[in-house]
Design a protein around this motif. Sequence first.
Motif, PDB file in Angstrom:
ATOM      1  N   ARG A 144      11.043   7.956 -31.340  1.00  0.00           N
ATOM      2  CA  ARG A 144      11.268   8.346 -29.939  1.00  0.00           C
ATOM      3  C   ARG A 144      10.077   9.090 -29.344  1.00  0.00           C
ATOM      4  NH1 ARG A 144      16.417   9.698 -31.796  1.00  0.00           N
ATOM      5  NH2 ARG A 144      15.949  11.915 -31.727  1.00  0.00           N
ATOM      6  N   ILE A 145       9.364   9.893 -30.160  1.00  0.00           N
ATOM      7  CA  ILE A 145       8.282  10.722 -29.620  1.00  0.00           C
ATOM      8  C   ILE A 145       6.905  10.130 -29.907  1.00  0.00           C
ATOM      9  CG2 ILE A 145       9.649  12.837 -29.721  1.00  0.00           C
ATOM     10  CD1 ILE A 145       7.998  13.635 -32.211  1.00  0.00           C
ATOM     11  N   ARG A 146       6.858   8.853 -30.144  1.00  0.00           N
ATOM     12  CA  ARG A 146       5.604   8.183 -30.496  1.00  0.00           C
ATOM     13  C   ARG A 146       4.497   8.444 -29.471  1.00  0.00           C
ATOM     14  NH1 ARG A 146       6.134   2.421 -33.051  1.00  0.00           N
ATOM     15  NH2 ARG A 146       7.491   3.750 -34.235  1.00  0.00           N
ATOM     16  N   ASN A 147       4.843   8.605 -28.203  1.00  0.00           N
ATOM     17  CA  ASN A 147       3.839   8.813 -27.148  1.00  0.00           C
ATOM     18  C   ASN A 147       3.325  10.246 -27.088  1.00  0.00           C
ATOM     19  OD1 ASN A 147       4.262   6.163 -26.505  1.00  0.00           O
ATOM     20  ND2 ASN A 147       5.657   6.598 -24.819  1.00  0.00           N
ATOM     21  N   LYS A 148       4.001  11.165 -27.714  1.00  0.00           N
ATOM     22  CA  LYS A 148       3.586  12.573 -27.737  1.00  0.00           C
ATOM     23  C   LYS A 148       2.677  12.774 -28.942  1.00  0.00           C
ATOM     24  CE  LYS A 148       6.730  13.553 -24.585  1.00  0.00           C
ATOM     25  NZ  LYS A 148       6.490  12.779 -23.416  1.00  0.00           N
ATOM     26  N   ARG A 149       1.407  12.783 -28.710  1.00  0.00           N
ATOM     27  CA  ARG A 149       0.410  12.732 -29.784  1.00  0.00           C
ATOM     28  C   ARG A 149       0.591  13.799 -30.865  1.00  0.00           C
ATOM     29  NH1 ARG A 149      -5.156  10.532 -29.287  1.00  0.00           N
ATOM     30  NH2 ARG A 149      -6.209  11.166 -31.181  1.00  0.00           N
ATOM     31  N   GLU A 150       0.582  15.059 -30.473  1.00  0.00           N
ATOM     32  CA  GLU A 150       0.648  16.151 -31.455  1.00  0.00           C
ATOM     33  C   GLU A 150       2.034  16.233 -32.094  1.00  0.00           C
ATOM     34  OE1 GLU A 150      -0.663  19.169 -33.906  1.00  0.00           O
ATOM     35  OE2 GLU A 150      -1.773  17.708 -32.738  1.00  0.00           O
TER      36      GLU A 150
ATOM     37  N   ARG B 143       2.905  15.787 -36.130  1.00  0.00           N
ATOM     38  CA  ARG B 143       3.663  16.770 -36.905  1.00  0.00           C
ATOM     39  C   ARG B 143       4.929  16.151 -37.487  1.00  0.00           C
ATOM     40  NH1 ARG B 143       2.708  20.424 -32.497  1.00  0.00           N
ATOM     41  NH2 ARG B 143       4.894  20.172 -31.980  1.00  0.00           N
ATOM     42  N   GLN B 144       5.561  15.267 -36.725  1.00  0.00           N
ATOM     43  CA  GLN B 144       6.782  14.624 -37.219  1.00  0.00           C
ATOM     44  C   GLN B 144       6.455  13.719 -38.410  1.00  0.00           C
ATOM     45  OE1 GLN B 144       9.741  15.482 -36.408  1.00  0.00           O
ATOM     46  NE2 GLN B 144      10.890  13.932 -37.519  1.00  0.00           N
ATOM     47  N   LEU B 145       5.315  13.018 -38.359  1.00  0.00           N
ATOM     48  CA  LEU B 145       4.906  12.201 -39.499  1.00  0.00           C
ATOM     49  C   LEU B 145       4.660  13.068 -40.732  1.00  0.00           C
ATOM     50  CD1 LEU B 145       2.511   9.527 -37.950  1.00  0.00           C
ATOM     51  CD2 LEU B 145       4.860   9.218 -38.736  1.00  0.00           C
ATOM     52  N   GLN B 146       4.052  14.244 -40.518  1.00  0.00           N
ATOM     53  CA  GLN B 146       3.853  15.165 -41.636  1.00  0.00           C
ATOM     54  C   GLN B 146       5.195  15.630 -42.198  1.00  0.00           C
ATOM     55  OE1 GLN B 146       1.261  18.150 -39.904  1.00  0.00           O
ATOM     56  NE2 GLN B 146      -0.513  17.279 -40.975  1.00  0.00           N
ATOM     57  N   HIS B 147       6.148  15.892 -41.320  1.00  0.00           N
ATOM     58  CA  HIS B 147       7.488  16.307 -41.744  1.00  0.00           C
ATOM     59  C   HIS B 147       8.150  15.191 -42.563  1.00  0.00           C
ATOM     60  CE1 HIS B 147      11.396  18.188 -41.736  1.00  0.00           C
ATOM     61  NE2 HIS B 147      11.922  17.137 -41.139  1.00  0.00           N
ATOM     62  N   ILE B 148       8.013  13.967 -42.108  1.00  0.00           N
ATOM     63  CA  ILE B 148       8.578  12.835 -42.856  1.00  0.00           C
ATOM     64  C   ILE B 148       7.919  12.740 -44.230  1.00  0.00           C
ATOM     65  CG2 ILE B 148       8.724  10.302 -42.925  1.00  0.00           C
ATOM     66  CD1 ILE B 148       9.098  10.432 -39.840  1.00  0.00           C
ATOM     67  N   GLY B 149       6.606  12.931 -44.275  1.00  0.00           N
ATOM     68  CA  GLY B 149       5.904  12.930 -45.556  1.00  0.00           C
ATOM     69  C   GLY B 149       6.433  14.007 -46.484  1.00  0.00           C
TER      70      GLY B 149
END
Length: 174
Positions: free
Chosen positions: A63-69, A73-79
């Motif tokens: 959902r937040i793919r367009n919000k760069r930062e 951070r969400q990708l880091q959280h998923i990691g």
Amino acid sequence: MHRGKRMHDHDQDDDSLISKSQLKREAEAQQALGTKLVNLSAGKLEKIPLDDELRAAIALAQRIRNKREGYRRQLQHIGKLMRNRETGPIEQALHELEHAHLEQNALFHQLEKTRDAILSQGDSAIQQFIDAYPHADRQKLRQLYRQAQKQQQQSKPPAAARELFKYLREVASA
């Protein structure tokens, strides 16, 4: 002196320790796996065995793919979430999805070659296809072959050749 003793203890347990670099590589691999999951469509994501927390984190990232930062951070959280889970079943499901896609492409290319062979060789190529797929309708194949030949001679668009390919795909998928 105390410091030397700690170094000596590390030398004894060297085989059981994992370096910071190794930990970082593993964390990056988990984040890359999470990124692959975020890039999947909803239908493909349903086929992956995920717990509710991880599924929700992936949905938020999508959902937040367009919000760069925020996305980063969400990708880091998923990691981070991935590091606390057994990723074997997830990786296996992803591999199966990718492998199924490759199989579909291989079948598509094989059917294109079969269509071209039928258009150039006629009955002998039709017989080869019938041998491979006994439930195929010989009469329909011959009819589509004749229509394609006629259209080619009259310089018309290859509608029958496209119809032949669709029929071949239908037979091969059944």
